[in-house]
Design a protein around this motif. Structure first.
Motif, PDB file in Angstrom:
ATOM      1  N   PHE A  29      34.938  45.318  39.909  1.00 38.15           N
ATOM      2  CA  PHE A  29      34.606  45.147  38.505  1.00 38.15           C
ATOM      3  C   PHE A  29      35.580  44.186  37.832  1.00 38.15           C
ATOM      4  CE2 PHE A  29      37.772  48.498  38.431  1.00 38.15           C
ATOM      5  CZ  PHE A  29      38.498  48.263  37.276  1.00 38.15           C
ATOM      6  N   GLY A  30      35.190  43.729  36.671  1.00 41.42           N
ATOM      7  CA  GLY A  30      36.027  42.807  35.915  1.00 41.42           C
ATOM      8  C   GLY A  30      35.189  41.945  34.997  1.00 41.42           C
ATOM      9  N   GLU A  31      35.851  41.149  34.203  1.00 36.28           N
ATOM     10  CA  GLU A  31      35.151  40.256  33.286  1.00 36.28           C
ATOM     11  C   GLU A  31      34.492  39.113  34.060  1.00 36.28           C
ATOM     12  OE1 GLU A  31      37.933  38.953  30.369  1.00 36.28           O
ATOM     13  OE2 GLU A  31      38.328  40.961  29.594  1.00 36.28           O
ATOM     14  N   LYS A  36      34.527  37.762  41.195  1.00 35.16           N
ATOM     15  CA  LYS A  36      33.790  38.839  41.860  1.00 35.16           C
ATOM     16  C   LYS A  36      32.707  38.282  42.795  1.00 35.16           C
ATOM     17  CE  LYS A  36      32.360  40.847  38.052  1.00 35.16           C
ATOM     18  NZ  LYS A  36      32.864  39.877  37.043  1.00 35.16           N
ATOM     19  N   THR A  37      31.916  37.349  42.279  1.00 28.98           N
ATOM     20  CA  THR A  37      30.865  36.753  43.105  1.00 28.98           C
ATOM     21  C   THR A  37      31.469  35.929  44.233  1.00 28.98           C
ATOM     22  OG1 THR A  37      29.264  36.702  41.283  1.00 28.98           O
ATOM     23  CG2 THR A  37      28.898  35.159  43.091  1.00 28.98           C
ATOM     24  N   MET A 360      38.936  42.888  39.680  1.00 27.87           N
ATOM     25  CA  MET A 360      39.159  41.485  39.991  1.00 27.87           C
ATOM     26  C   MET A 360      39.591  40.767  38.730  1.00 27.87           C
ATOM     27  SD  MET A 360      38.982  38.973  42.303  1.00 27.87           S
ATOM     28  CE  MET A 360      37.833  39.452  43.610  1.00 27.87           C
ATOM     29  N   LYS A 361      40.742  40.090  38.809  1.00 29.53           N
ATOM     30  CA  LYS A 361      41.236  39.353  37.650  1.00 29.53           C
ATOM     31  C   LYS A 361      41.882  38.061  38.112  1.00 29.53           C
ATOM     32  CE  LYS A 361      43.745  40.022  33.308  1.00 29.53           C
ATOM     33  NZ  LYS A 361      44.511  40.973  32.478  1.00 29.53           N
TER      34      LYS A 361
END
Length: 367
Positions: A29-31, A36-37, A360-361
């Protein structure tokens, strides 16, 4: 099939990823635009497939790096294996390893690590171009029959040569007789690919139609059909080396003058399609957005079922931001379908569901 470890660095914006996933559900998860992809894409590239985003290999390497490294360890029914890939801006430095043994090409990885990826774009599969559905079929078949992709590549190369000759004949540079050799080389690959695609669509139809019956609560019937521009009837045929090849050669000869006038080959597997119907009507023309999405979803779910049936291994499932595109009923339907598969789900923080969650950041996984 279970992925036991993922390491990657320099792949797009990913930095020093070292991740040991759970055998069940893993939530990334994350913005938006955090990577992420990119992580899903790195895993998918490890299967030997091209990027599901259509990117060229060079574009997978970070702007500030000369190379991208991916290492994915996985366990199937028999043993644990490791895929190691180094993509470089210098093509001579590209490396592909399977269990420490160097391979010549990415296609040699096909059929090793089995993954099915779902993206929001896949929900447009029924409404998209025929080319997209052809590519989808070819990817599905290559997972089961890895050598199939080589036949598709060979067909595409010969087709390009034939089209070039057609243009040269029109310009007076080449003669009509030069087409004979290209017609002959095109015939068997076309016949084989047609046969394989039709057989796969028949099997996929069985799984996808049952899934659609469940998701629609038996209100509608889904049907998939392979639409050939060459053969009137493909079911049950396996004479691709003889009668089927001869049939295509004769068709090419009958269309030769038109092909010269148009400058391209009109009939062949490059012009075929897969028809998707609900109660006998083309869903792309007459179906609602919800019906098109449900049909596409059942095709992808059916792909996973067929892969399991044909190989004996449940594929790893990558759900890349797709659940947010579905209503609650369809979201629960998808999750329920993969309770026995290892699943990776990317989502925004507010959409987190049960499972191992990591954030994820800026291209890094936070512990």
């Amino acid at each position: 099939m279970i992925i036991t470890h993922i390491k990657t660095d320099g792949f797009r914006n990913l930095r020093e990823i070292d991740f040991t996933p759970e055998a069940g559900t893993n939530i990334i998860f994350g913005e938006n635009a955090q990577g992420k992809t990119n992580l899903m894409e790195a895993v998918f590239v490890s299967t030997g497939e091209k990027s599901f985003r259509g990117a060229k290999e060079r574009d997978l390497i970070s702007f500030d790096s000369d190379k991208a490294e991916i290492e994915v360890s996985f366990r199937d029914r028999e043993r644990e294996q490791t895929v190691s890939i180094t993509l470089s801006k210098n093509p001579r430095e590209k490396r592909i390893l399977l269990n420490g043994v160097r391979l010549k090409s990415m296609s040699e990885l096909l059929g090793k690590l089995l993954c099915v990826v779902f993206t929001p774009e896949d929900l447009e599969l029924t409404k998209g171009s025929p080319e997209r559905r052809r590519d989808y079929l070819d990817r599905c078949i290559s997972q089961i029959k890895p050598l199939y992709s080589g036949v598709v590549t060979r067909y595409e190369k010969v087709l390009a040569q034939r089209n070039a000759v057609l243009k040269n004949i029109y310009l007076g540079i080449s003669t009509r007789d030069e087409l004979d050799i290209w017609d002959e080389q095109l015939a068997k690959p076309c016949a084989y690919i047609s046969m394989m695609r039709c057989a796969y669509v028949d099997v996929l139809n069985q799984s996808a139609s049952r899934l659609y019956e469940s998701i629609s609560r038996s209100r509608e019937k889904l049907q998939l059909e392979y639409l050939s521009t060459v053969f009137n009837n493909l079911r049950g045929r396996n004479d691709y080396k003889t009668a089927m090849a001869e049939e295509y050669t004769e068709l090419l000869r009958s269309l030769r003058e038109e092909d010269i006038r148009f400058g391209f080959t009109q009939a062949g597997i490059h012009r075929d399609d897969m028809g998707v119907y609900l109660d006998g009507m083309p869903v792309k023309d007459f179906g609602s957005q919800g019906q098109n999405r449900s049909a596409a979803l059942c095709m992808k779910l059916g792909q996973a079922r067929v892969l399991h049936s044909e190989t004996g291994d449940r594929p790893v499932v990558l759900l890349d931001d797709v659940l947010s595109e579905l209503d609650k009923y369809r979201r629960e339907f998808v999750i329920g379908e993969f309770t026995q598969s290892q699943t990776f789900i990317t989502c925004c923080e507010g959409e987190r569901i049960m499972g191992k969650s990591v954030e994820m950041k800026q291209g890094r996984l936070l512990s």
